[in-house]
Design a protein around this motif. Sequence first.
Motif, short mmCIF file in Angstrom:
data_model
loop_
_atom_site.label_atom_id
_atom_site.label_comp_id
_atom_site.label_asym_id
_atom_site.label_seq_id
_atom_site.Cartn_x
_atom_site.Cartn_y
_atom_site.Cartn_z
N ILE A 68 -29.90 5.14 20.95
CA ILE A 68 -29.49 6.13 21.51
C ILE A 68 -30.60 6.57 22.81
O ILE A 68 -29.99 7.06 23.82
N ALA A 69 -31.67 6.58 22.35
CA ALA A 69 -32.46 7.10 23.24
C ALA A 69 -32.74 6.41 24.70
O ALA A 69 -32.93 6.74 25.80
N ALA A 70 -32.38 4.97 24.54
CA ALA A 70 -32.52 3.84 25.76
C ALA A 70 -31.33 4.08 26.31
O ALA A 70 -31.37 3.61 27.66
N THR A 71 -30.19 4.73 26.00
CA THR A 71 -29.04 4.90 26.71
C THR A 71 -29.32 5.90 27.88
O THR A 71 -28.28 6.08 28.80
N PHE A 72 -30.37 6.62 27.90
CA PHE A 72 -30.64 7.48 28.84
C PHE A 72 -31.52 7.02 30.03
O PHE A 72 -31.49 7.40 31.22
N ARG A 73 -31.93 5.73 29.99
CA ARG A 73 -32.42 5.07 31.07
C ARG A 73 -31.28 4.39 31.86
O ARG A 73 -30.30 3.96 31.61
N ARG A 74 -31.40 5.05 33.12
CA ARG A 74 -30.33 4.60 34.12
C ARG A 74 -29.01 4.89 33.74
O ARG A 74 -27.98 3.92 34.05
N ALA A 75 -28.67 5.81 33.11
CA ALA A 75 -27.42 6.16 32.94
C ALA A 75 -26.57 6.44 34.04
O ALA A 75 -27.00 6.88 35.10
N PRO A 76 -25.11 6.01 34.06
CA PRO A 76 -24.40 6.06 34.86
C PRO A 76 -23.95 7.55 35.44
O PRO A 76 -23.64 7.74 36.68
N ALA A 77 -23.99 8.35 34.63
CA ALA A 77 -23.73 9.95 34.97
C ALA A 77 -25.01 10.34 35.30
O ALA A 77 -24.88 11.73 35.62
N GLY A 78 -26.03 10.02 35.24
CA GLY A 78 -27.41 10.56 35.73
C GLY A 78 -28.16 10.80 34.31
O GLY A 78 -27.72 10.51 33.28
N PRO A 79 -29.40 10.77 34.67
CA PRO A 79 -30.50 10.61 33.40
C PRO A 79 -30.45 11.83 32.53
O PRO A 79 -30.96 11.92 31.47
N GLU A 80 -29.97 13.11 33.26
CA GLU A 80 -29.99 14.41 32.47
C GLU A 80 -29.22 14.29 30.89
O GLU A 80 -27.89 14.18 31.43
N PRO A 81 -29.80 14.59 29.89
CA PRO A 81 -28.91 14.57 28.83
C PRO A 81 -28.07 15.98 28.87
O PRO A 81 -28.63 16.80 29.24
N VAL A 82 -27.04 15.77 28.09
CA VAL A 82 -26.02 17.15 27.88
C VAL A 82 -26.12 17.29 26.32
O VAL A 82 -26.56 16.26 25.53
N VAL A 83 -25.70 18.50 26.08
CA VAL A 83 -25.59 18.96 24.61
C VAL A 83 -24.68 18.07 23.87
O VAL A 83 -25.09 17.67 22.74
N CYS A 84 -23.60 17.52 24.47
CA CYS A 84 -22.59 16.67 23.85
C CYS A 84 -23.45 15.23 23.35
O CYS A 84 -23.05 14.69 22.45
#
Length: 183
Positions: A68-84
């Motif tokens: 799950i943490a790795a999905t934030f690397r170069r995420a298509p919607a941007g690296p900023e996590p959202v509450v969801c």
Amino acid sequence: MTHLADRVRTPLAELRGWSRSRLWIAVGAGGGVAALLIATGGLAAAAAVAPWWTWPAIAVGALLFGLIAATFRRAPAGPEPVVCDLRWPVLGFVGLSLATEQVSAVPMIDPLVRPAIALAALALLVYGLVDRMSRERRMLAERRRLDAGGEPTAGLVCTTCRPLFPSRHPESAEPTADRLTRS
């Protein structure tokens, strides 16, 4: 039932296409979560009295949390996590932490219920990973469609997701998912 199997099988196939940096982030985050669960649960000192299911639950939970943490690397919607993105993984981590805790003299949770809580926590982590990866897959498909000159898909943008760490800059105040459909 086949729809559920497809939702789980597709992200597993996508893991083969991940970059090395994403895989290293998964390994590092998973190792960190495992160390944190072992340290806070008192398993380093009480390993002899820990139930047999504790170690596999920590290993699987750490692996899932690392992915799950790795999905934030170069995420298509941007690296900023959202509450969801973090709601289910955080609840899964807390449940796994409570289920594997061994140090209190009076356990917070009955030992007979702990395996069920650990399974529920692992299910939350699986759901969080599958949900995050399926949203990423939909965003990539939408980006390809927009690049080919298509119209934005109605209902793709989550209107309830807000940035976890909102910035104070007015140009980046809009939700991350909204930025995707305007590219």
